[in-house]
Design a protein around this motif. Structure first.
Motif, PDB file in Angstrom:
ATOM      1  N   ASN A 179       0.837  -1.206   0.000  1.00  7.65           N
ATOM      2  CA  ASN A 179       0.000   0.000   0.000  1.00  7.65           C
ATOM      3  C   ASN A 179       0.875   1.261   0.000  1.00  7.65           C
ATOM      4  N   ASP A 180       1.990   1.179   0.728  1.00 10.65           N
ATOM      5  CA  ASP A 180       2.936   2.313   0.732  1.00 10.65           C
ATOM      6  C   ASP A 180       3.390   2.623  -0.686  1.00 10.65           C
ATOM      7  N   ALA A 181       3.784   1.567  -1.394  1.00 11.15           N
ATOM      8  CA  ALA A 181       4.273   1.757  -2.771  1.00 11.15           C
ATOM      9  C   ALA A 181       3.151   2.276  -3.661  1.00 11.15           C
ATOM     10  N   PHE A 182       1.950   1.736  -3.452  1.00 11.92           N
ATOM     11  CA  PHE A 182       0.801   2.157  -4.257  1.00 11.92           C
ATOM     12  C   PHE A 182       0.497   3.640  -4.010  1.00 11.92           C
ATOM     13  N   THR A 183       0.565   4.049  -2.767  1.00 13.70           N
ATOM     14  CA  THR A 183       0.310   5.454  -2.430  1.00 13.70           C
ATOM     15  C   THR A 183       1.302   6.362  -3.151  1.00 13.70           C
ATOM     16  N   GLU A 184       2.572   5.970  -3.153  1.00 18.79           N
ATOM     17  CA  GLU A 184       3.594   6.746  -3.875  1.00 18.79           C
ATOM     18  C   GLU A 184       3.259   6.823  -5.369  1.00 18.79           C
ATOM     19  N   GLN A 185       2.808   5.672  -5.905  1.00 21.29           N
ATOM     20  CA  GLN A 185       2.490   5.651  -7.349  1.00 21.29           C
ATOM     21  C   GLN A 185       1.320   6.578  -7.665  1.00 21.29           C
TER      22      GLN A 185
END
Ligand SMILES: *Cc1c(COP(=O)(O)O)cnc(C)c1O
Length: 497
Positions: free
Chosen positions: A433-439
């Motif tokens: 989710n962290d990576a998705f938020t950045e994306q």
């Protein structure tokens, strides 16, 4: 081209073409602000290629220099003064303050002393009194206009260090810190790191700092706070001892706008003889609105306050303010005398309160800003930003896969985005989710229609929604929510492919 060799340059007639060309560039920039992508579009490599060259041997004529500068910077600038920028805490420029700032450079005054610029000193003094009045700070406070909140911390904490050591019979101006009683700094675990730097600049070191645990609401835990004070002031044999103590509290923290409970904490601190400093980089502006002043109840009971002009006041960089209740300690910790600068008996010499020597006349643009807005205009700006922050967080928070982590109470809110492709019970769900938020943030910023930044908060990657710009309109807010909607659907479509 050397302007002295070019004798014509010294006359008014030849300055005009340059300044008119510059005016046109400025107007163009501001006119295009709404149409230009908020994010920069030039790459690092492009920017370096454009500018990197050996120091030129020969000069270039001034209009060409400016034309080239404008052409080569354009897509490397961030549209942080537009109304669609919500990253970090970066304000815009109230029109009169921008204009006054141009004149400040034109007049090119050295605002160190009254003698260097009489009107510079007078206007700064008036603007400083206005700022105190805006925040309802005690009448006896002295102030300094600094480059920003970092230097305002330094100025306030230098005054605090002086007074707290004086309280235990130590003259830090004469003796320095060699052999001095230990100064204890108690602050919140949610502090801005500029506090740590100020402590370091003042020679007190990281080990002087005790971080006070905060509660679920981001505010200092009062019981923990009291027990730290008890620990510092209790000797090994159980007797009481006097210790120099500086406390640094938040108004407000940068993630959620948490404001410490001054009405409770300041009296406790004062029982122990401590000095209470407030990091009010933007949150001090809660004092300026009848809708938000309850959030900072008791703040006037503290001993010093640091805030920014270039954030919520919307004056150009760089501008911060230090306010100190004990004006004697403030002056003693900053003042200096020298053979060639005679102290002014009646007028205010800025050097008595500032860490710098030669300096920009920061009073003019602050004066112009407050004169244009008035108390009501500042209040409206504060209320508008808070309202826009709430609307953005709720509007974005209602989108699929979005989650509101902090509904704003002031002008800061937090969101994140949940990756639909990830099993939310799996061990690495948070990381995904962290990576998705950045994306998603990258996707939004790539639209050019809005700009947000990420941060780490309570072990999560979050999207910050920070609103401090006077320019942001209701229409901007709705357009930005639409941009985020589009960017999110694009991202969701590409993950489901
Ligand atoms: C921005 C900020 C600072 C530092 O202020 P500068 O003007 O950048 O020196 C300190 N504290 C808080 C809470 C901030 O937001």
């Amino acid at each position: 081209m050397d302007p002295v060799q070019n004798k014509a340059m010294k006359s008014k007639a030849t300055m005009a073409p340059l300044l008119e060309a510059t005016l046109n560039h400025a107007i163009q920039y501001l006119d295009d602000l709404d149409k230009t992508p908020v994010a920069h579009t030039a790459s690092l490599q492009e920017l370096v290629t454009r500018f990197k060259e050996p120091l030129p041997t020969k000069g270039t004529d001034s209009i060409t220099v400016i034309d080239q500068l404008v052409a080569n910077t354009r897509d490397g600038l961030i549209g942080s003064s537009s109304g669609k920028f919500f990253a970090w805490v970066i304000g815009g420029e109230i029109p009169a303050s921008l204009a006054a700032d141009w004149l400040t450079s034109t007049w090119d005054q050295n605002a160190a002393l009254y003698g260097h610029s009489p009107v510079g000193a007078v206007v700064e003094e008036v603007a400083g009194e206005w700022m105190k009045s805006l925040f309802h700070l005690p009448a006896e406070c002295s102030f300094a206009f600094t480059t920003g909140c970092q230097q305002a911390h330094f100025t306030c904490l230098s005054s605090a260090r002086f007074a707290q050591l004086e309280r235990v019979g130590w003259d830090v101006n004469e003796e320095g810190l060699f052999g001095a009683p230990r100064v204890h700094v108690i602050t919140t675990d949610q502090r801005h790191r500029s506090v740590d730097r100020a402590i370091r600049y003042l020679g007190m070191g990281n080990k002087a700092i005790t971080s006070c645990k905060t509660k679920e609401d981001g505010c200092v835990d009062i019981d923990v706070f009291r027990s730290i004070l008890e620990g510092i002031t209790t000797a090994e044999d159980g007797s009481k001892k006097v210790a120099p103590i500086i406390i640094v509290l938040n108004a407000a923290d940068l993630h959620v706008g948490a404001i410490d409970e001054f009405a409770i904490l300041a009296p406790i601190a004062h029982e122990y003889g401590a000095w209470v400093h407030v990091d009010g980089a933007f949150g001090l502006f809660a004092c300026a609105s009848r809708k938000t002043e309850h959030l900072v109840k008791g703040i006037q009971m503290c001993d010093s306050w640091a805030t920014d002009g270039h954030k919520w006041l919307n004056v150009p960089y760089d501008c911060g303010f230090a306010f100190v209740k004990n004006s004697d300690a403030h002056k003693k910790s900053m003042t200096i005398s020298c053979d060639y600068c005679l102290p002014e008996k009646e007028a205010r010499d800025q050097i008595d309160y500032n860490p710098e020597w030669s300096r920009r006349a920061r009073g003019f643009n602050v004066y112009a800003c407050l004169k244009e807005l008035g108390r009501e205009g500042v209040e409206n700006m504060v209320d508008r930003c808070c309202g826009h922050c709430l609307r953005l967080v709720e509007g974005i928070g209602a989108l699929p896969q979005a989650e509101i982590l902090w509904r704003p109470t002031l002008n800061q809110g937090l969101l994140r985005f949940i990756d639909p492709a990830v099993d939310q019970t799996s061990a690495d769900a948070i990381k995904m989710n962290d990576a998705f938020t950045e994306q998603v943030i990258d996707e939004i910023n790539a639209t050019g229609g809005a700009f947000f930044s990420s941060s780490r908060w309570r072990n999560l990657t979050v999207m910050r929604v920070s609103v401090v710009n006077w320019r942001t309109s209701d229409e901007d807010v709705e357009n930005v929510i639409q941009k985020v909607t589009d960017a999110l659907s694009a991202r969701l479509a590409s993950t489901s492919e």
